[in-house]
Design a protein around this motif. Structure first.
Motif, PDB file in Angstrom:
ATOM      1  N   GLY A  15       0.823  -1.201   0.000  1.00 25.73           N
ATOM      2  CA  GLY A  15       0.000   0.000   0.000  1.00 25.73           C
ATOM      3  C   GLY A  15       0.855   1.248   0.000  1.00 25.73           C
ATOM      4  N   HIS A  16       0.304   2.344   0.465  1.00 25.72           N
ATOM      5  CA  HIS A  16       0.975   3.637   0.401  1.00 25.72           C
ATOM      6  C   HIS A  16       1.362   4.084   1.803  1.00 25.72           C
ATOM      7  CE1 HIS A  16      -0.062   3.870  -3.817  1.00 25.72           C
ATOM      8  NE2 HIS A  16      -1.244   3.403  -3.478  1.00 25.72           N
ATOM      9  N   HIS A  17       2.645   4.300   1.991  1.00 28.87           N
ATOM     10  CA  HIS A  17       3.165   4.507   3.343  1.00 28.87           C
ATOM     11  C   HIS A  17       3.177   5.976   3.739  1.00 28.87           C
ATOM     12  CE1 HIS A  17       4.155   0.281   3.722  1.00 28.87           C
ATOM     13  NE2 HIS A  17       4.646   0.342   2.485  1.00 28.87           N
ATOM     14  N   LEU A  18       2.017   6.589   3.645  1.00 29.05           N
ATOM     15  CA  LEU A  18       1.873   7.940   4.171  1.00 29.05           C
ATOM     16  C   LEU A  18       1.884   7.852   5.684  1.00 29.05           C
ATOM     17  CD1 LEU A  18       1.252  10.918   3.292  1.00 29.05           C
ATOM     18  CD2 LEU A  18      -1.159  10.370   3.686  1.00 29.05           C
ATOM     19  N   ASP A  19       2.699   8.668   6.316  1.00 33.23           N
ATOM     20  CA  ASP A  19       2.770   8.629   7.777  1.00 33.23           C
ATOM     21  C   ASP A  19       1.436   9.078   8.371  1.00 33.23           C
ATOM     22  OD1 ASP A  19       5.369   7.764   7.784  1.00 33.23           O
ATOM     23  OD2 ASP A  19       6.207   9.794   7.859  1.00 33.23           O
TER      24      ASP A  19
END
Length: 466
Positions: A66-70
């Motif tokens: 997935g997308h590792h946006l904090d």
């Protein structure tokens, strides 16, 4: 566009509920903002559902591929409104300005859509901490997954068989208040989506079965307006769609008949044709109910042939309906094959949806049925045995005069009187019958209404024999 309270304020507001976690569905509010924390989370790493600009058309998660946006409590990519409408839940991502859509494919990416045509089902999990399971289609669980190309979240077909799997389970955590402007947008789009999904279902249902011309016109208009909205989703196009759908609900789904209105009866299967009274030699019988306009020309006449009459009406007597042909003024009866008689059998119209009906005779609970190479018979079974039992009814836009209905009612009552006399004379002197001395009085009763009065006046005579 958001009013997110601070973490400290949240801790004060949600006394006894860690991090504002929702314990039960009743606690969800259309006025709040939530985050969706996945059961994939651990003591060292937490995962969430979110919207990410790298995948603007799909739902994402921070797990796996997935997308590792904090994660941040103040980042609205993670923020969802959960809007309840008519008992269903719609999930709206604040940053995307879109709803969670549906993909029925196992392990398929989940789209984000401008207007929701599906709701999100929320079930209880078997995990006390991550207490909810989500589904876009009611059959598969929304799963935070490492499936390549799916942005970290899929619809897992087998998910509902494992309500404790870490990818299937979520915490719903309240993190703030939803702005009124955003709530208004959500409400408007949900209302549009409800109409769109219902209109599409109506069109799909109608396309799979033959319906009456009155309904065909409604379906055609609804299809036209539905396609117009899909091509250009303007407010004007939606208003036209909504009007077409309202018209469909009022006029399209069923053909309402009243006593004396003229109608035709046609099998759902084109090859079986219309129910008719036919005098065509070798192609019908003046006593038996036949078909016309079918592909079985060896047996049946053309619908427009001279001597073929396809128009019917019904008369209602004592709350019961009796069908008769408007040409020969005779009723249909259900003894074996369906025939014509001056003494009709009462029947029920059984609505089976999409303007389709079954015709059930009360005398024996049988359903009217047509065999392609035969006339009409009755089947002693539940309705819907095959397409020969299914009809659509189309009004001819004319009604019979009161004089015709009165004469048909007289026929029904004459038949009922004859049956009354025959049954009473048969049990004279027996338990439950009248004394033999009353034979002349019974024979002299001239009308059915007089017969009913006779029974009421002499009820004690029957009791005397018991």
């Amino acid at each position: 566009m958001r009013k997110i309270t601070s973490l400290l304020m949240l801790l004060c507001v949600f006394v006894g509920t860690a991090w504002g976690q929702v314990a039960k569905l009743e606690d969800l509010s259309n006025d709040k903002v939530y985050v969706l924390k996945s059961g994939r989370s651990s003591n060292t790493q937490s995962h969430y559902l979110l919207y990410h600009t790298d995948a603007p058309s799909n739902l994402s998660s921070t797990y796996g591929s997935g997308h590792h946006l904090d994660y941040s409590n103040d980042t609205n990519n993670f923020h969802f409104a959960i809007y309840k409408h008519e008992g269903k839940y719609y999930f709206y991502n604040i940053a995307a300005g879109k709803f969670i859509g549906n993909n029925d494919n196992n392990n398929g990416a989940i789209p984000l859509v401008d207007v929701p045509t599906n709701s999100i089902e929320i079930r209880s999990s078997s995990n006390a901490t991550y207490n909810f399971v989500l589904s876009t289609n009611g059959t598969g669980a929304l799963n935070a997954a490492a499936t390549a190309g799916c942005h970290g979240v899929v619809n897992w077909t087998g998910g509902y068989s494992d309500l404790g799997d870490g990818g299937n389970i979520y915490q719903i955590i309240e993190v703030g208040d939803l702005e009124s402007e955003t709530k208004t947008i959500i409400e408007e789009k949900v209302n549009i989506g409800v109409v769109l999904s219902a209109a599409q279902a109506a069109v799909d249902g109608a396309s799979n079965t033959l319906v009456g011309a009155y309904t065909k016109a409604s379906v055609a208009l609804l299809t036209e307006k539905l396609n117009a909205y899909k091509e250009g989703d303007t407010q004007d196009n939606f208003n036209a769609l909504k009007q077409a759908y309202d018209d469909f609900l009022e006029n399209g789904e069923r053909v309402a008949l009243s006593e004396g209105e003229v109608f035709t009866v046609k099998c759902v299967e084109d090859s079986r044709g219309y129910m008719v009274y036919s005098t065509v030699e070798g192609k019908g019988s003046e006593t038996q109910v036949y078909l016309a306009g079918t592909s079985y020309t060896n047996y049946h006449a053309a619908i427009d042939a001279e001597g073929v009459y396809k128009e019917w009406a019904y008369v209602e007597v004592d709350g019961k309906k009796y069908i008769f042909n408007t040409e020969n003024k005779k009723f249909i009866t259900s003894d074996g094959v369906v025939q014509f008689s001056d003494m009709g059998h009462a029947f029920n119209f059984v609505d089976i949806g999409n303007a389709l009906w079954e015709i059930q005779f009360e005398a024996n609970n049988r359903y009217l049925s047509y065999s392609p190479g035969w006339g009409a018979d009755c089947v002693r079974t539940e309705g819907g045995i095959d397409n020969g039992c299914k009809f659509y009814i189309e009004k001819v836009d004319q009604s019979l005069g009161a004089d015709v209905l009165t004469s048909m009612e007289d026929k029904i009552n004459a038949g009922k009187l004859a049956t009354w006399k025959e049954s009473n004379l048969a049990v004279l002197g027996y338990v439950g019958g009248y004394p033999t001395s009353m034979q002349s009085a019974i024979e002299e009763v001239a009308t059915y209404s007089a017969a009913l009065a006779f029974d009421e006046e002499n009820v004690a005579e029957r009791k005397a024999l018991t």
